[in-house]
Design an enzyme around this catalytic site. Sequence first.
Site, PDB file in Angstrom:
ATOM      1  N   HIS A   1       0.831  -1.209   0.000  1.00  0.00           N
ATOM      2  CA  HIS A   1       0.000   0.000   0.000  1.00  0.00           C
ATOM      3  C   HIS A   1       0.867   1.260   0.000  1.00  0.00           C
ATOM      4  O   HIS A   1       1.227   1.782   1.055  1.00  0.00           O
ATOM      5  CB  HIS A   1      -0.885  -0.041   1.261  1.00  0.00           C
ATOM      6  CG  HIS A   1      -2.016   0.913   1.238  1.00  0.00           C
ATOM      7  ND1 HIS A   1      -3.261   0.588   1.750  1.00  0.00           N
ATOM      8  CD2 HIS A   1      -2.125   2.189   0.794  1.00  0.00           C
ATOM      9  CE1 HIS A   1      -4.071   1.627   1.604  1.00  0.00           C
ATOM     10  NE2 HIS A   1      -3.404   2.617   1.038  1.00  0.00           N
TER      11      HIS A   1
ATOM     12  N   ARG B   1       1.879   8.759  -6.320  1.00  0.00           N
ATOM     13  CA  ARG B   1       1.369  10.054  -6.807  1.00  0.00           C
ATOM     14  C   ARG B   1       1.593  10.342  -8.290  1.00  0.00           C
ATOM     15  O   ARG B   1       1.042  11.305  -8.801  1.00  0.00           O
ATOM     16  CB  ARG B   1       1.946  11.219  -5.992  1.00  0.00           C
ATOM     17  CG  ARG B   1       1.670  11.153  -4.502  1.00  0.00           C
ATOM     18  CD  ARG B   1       0.196  11.227  -4.190  1.00  0.00           C
ATOM     19  NE  ARG B   1      -0.058  11.403  -2.748  1.00  0.00           N
ATOM     20  CZ  ARG B   1      -1.089  10.873  -2.108  1.00  0.00           C
ATOM     21  NH1 ARG B   1      -1.973  10.129  -2.746  1.00  0.00           N
ATOM     22  NH2 ARG B   1      -1.256  11.077  -0.820  1.00  0.00           N
TER      23      ARG B   1
ATOM     24  N   ASP C   1      -8.682   2.481  -3.312  1.00  0.00           N
ATOM     25  CA  ASP C   1      -8.197   3.083  -2.065  1.00  0.00           C
ATOM     26  C   ASP C   1      -8.223   4.606  -2.082  1.00  0.00           C
ATOM     27  O   ASP C   1      -7.890   5.251  -3.072  1.00  0.00           O
ATOM     28  CB  ASP C   1      -6.782   2.627  -1.733  1.00  0.00           C
ATOM     29  CG  ASP C   1      -6.348   3.193  -0.404  1.00  0.00           C
ATOM     30  OD1 ASP C   1      -6.987   2.861   0.598  1.00  0.00           O
ATOM     31  OD2 ASP C   1      -5.410   4.013  -0.374  1.00  0.00           O
TER      32      ASP C   1
ATOM     33  N   HIS D   1     -10.678  -0.380   0.946  1.00  0.00           N
ATOM     34  CA  HIS D   1     -10.582   0.728   1.896  1.00  0.00           C
ATOM     35  C   HIS D   1     -11.954   0.793   2.560  1.00  0.00           C
ATOM     36  O   HIS D   1     -12.912   1.309   1.987  1.00  0.00           O
ATOM     37  CB  HIS D   1     -10.243   2.008   1.136  1.00  0.00           C
ATOM     38  CG  HIS D   1     -10.365   3.261   1.944  1.00  0.00           C
ATOM     39  ND1 HIS D   1      -9.294   4.083   2.229  1.00  0.00           N
ATOM     40  CD2 HIS D   1     -11.435   3.855   2.522  1.00  0.00           C
ATOM     41  CE1 HIS D   1      -9.706   5.117   2.943  1.00  0.00           C
ATOM     42  NE2 HIS D   1     -10.994   5.020   3.131  1.00  0.00           N
TER      43      HIS D   1
ATOM     44  N   ASP E   1       0.823   2.564   3.759  1.00  0.00           N
ATOM     45  CA  ASP E   1      -0.088   3.645   3.348  1.00  0.00           C
ATOM     46  C   ASP E   1       0.697   4.968   3.244  1.00  0.00           C
ATOM     47  O   ASP E   1       0.208   6.030   3.624  1.00  0.00           O
ATOM     48  CB  ASP E   1      -1.286   3.789   4.291  1.00  0.00           C
ATOM     49  CG  ASP E   1      -2.406   4.621   3.671  1.00  0.00           C
ATOM     50  OD1 ASP E   1      -2.288   5.048   2.495  1.00  0.00           O
ATOM     51  OD2 ASP E   1      -3.406   4.868   4.375  1.00  0.00           O
TER      52      ASP E   1
ATOM     53  N   HIS F   1       2.307  14.347   0.801  1.00  0.00           N
ATOM     54  CA  HIS F   1       1.578  15.580   0.461  1.00  0.00           C
ATOM     55  C   HIS F   1       2.551  16.743   0.511  1.00  0.00           C
ATOM     56  O   HIS F   1       3.378  16.812   1.408  1.00  0.00           O
ATOM     57  CB  HIS F   1       0.454  15.848   1.471  1.00  0.00           C
ATOM     58  CG  HIS F   1      -0.681  14.884   1.366  1.00  0.00           C
ATOM     59  ND1 HIS F   1      -1.553  14.864   0.304  1.00  0.00           N
ATOM     60  CD2 HIS F   1      -1.091  13.890   2.195  1.00  0.00           C
ATOM     61  CE1 HIS F   1      -2.456  13.907   0.486  1.00  0.00           C
ATOM     62  NE2 HIS F   1      -2.197  13.286   1.627  1.00  0.00           N
TER      63      HIS F   1
HETATM   64 ZN   LIG Z   1      -7.062   3.910   2.232  1.00  0.00          ZN
END
Ligand SMILES: [Zn+2]
Length: 430
Positions: free
Chosen positions: A56, A60, A150, A177, A303, A307
């Site tokens: 996971h 981007r 997700d 998700h 995950d 950002h």
């Molecule tokens: Zn997620």
Amino acid sequence: MTTYLIRNAQILGGAPQDIHLVDGVFAAIGEQLDVQADIEVDATGLVALPGLVDLHTHLREPGREDAETVLTGTRAAAMGGYTAVHAMANTFPVADSAGVVEQVWRLGQESGYCDVQPVGAVTVGLEGKQLAELGAMHDSAAGVRVFSDDGKCVDDAVIMRRALEYVKAFDGVVAQHAQEPRLTAGAQMNEGLVSGELGLGGWPAVAEESIIARDVLLAAHVGSRVHICHLSTAGSVEIVRWAKAKGWDVTAEVTPHHLLLTDELVRSYDPVYKVNPPLRTAADVEALREALADGTIDAVATDHAPHPAEDKDCEWAVAAMGMVGLETALSVVQQTMVEAGLLNWEGVADRMSHRPARIGRLAGHGRPISVGEPANLVLFDPAYRGVVNPDTFATRSRNSPYKGMDLPGRVHATFLRGEATVLAGELVER
Ligand SMILES: [Zn+2]
């Protein structure tokens, strides 16, 4: 190809052994090997684990190269000890067609730092309305086997059922998700004591648990495989435990941040702690650790959600959700699981390499450290102590919740099919 002789590595934490890497495989393993190599690596005190596999990762690219690219993300992965990552589909454009997954796959091949296995979207544009071209993505050069919307939940039960039926034909898996959208409208953090005190919109545990309960039942009904992304509540653990006891083909992952951090941190209003699913309570953290230890939870998955600063350095309410995690995952697992006596290094290899590779059906990864196997390897220094400084990260983004924290351990070297991607704690330029 460069040959390596690694001296005195503790394979899965065992007695020191030498490891000889030739032509992409483990050529010899033993005590005081009498062999030649281009480069010798002193691994005294280091633990050798199979190259880590992440189920996971948000890379981007395409679309948000200001946050991360396949190249910067795979460099971060290598620094974290990973040799394979699954790239999530919520890019711009969405990875819902053979063209986009092949683009991501090719970028991964070109990076040379880490294998990139694209995850295909379940529905067109992640909109939850119409199944994406699952078969075409599977048949593409990317060979997609994991499908996920997700970031969003496949909340329509009929769509979820059809996806599970479809992927069964090629041994694929749907990674859910789990978030019932109607129960989480306007949610800003875990629903509980702290959200009540802060007056922030709550994301209740039942929004996750109700979807997991539905999906394990659906998977059992159609005889297919379902994987649950980022389990975050004690109740979710109970449902997965029950489904596994039934013999159903259900697997689950937990993130490092859900193994360590709680919703108490939200009192700071620092958006670095804003994540989806949200940080939960100490009791949830405890249940997740125990479930990872006993195997109810199969894998640790980062995950990793980079950002740019402008999406995080703002008010809590408008900040983006997510945290970077590739470069700190193994350290968090050392602290929360190994030092807590819940997992030994063999268990870490199982939860961070063997099982995630098996869930993703990645043939060349998650293999044992034995002669003849692909030389995907991480050398980790568990005695290292240091303060996390995101400014030193290889990822393009800096949104780490561990900034300024003491975390144990550091990756000393990573090898992808016998080639070093990281040596002496530094990226090898390629
Ligand atoms: Zn997620």
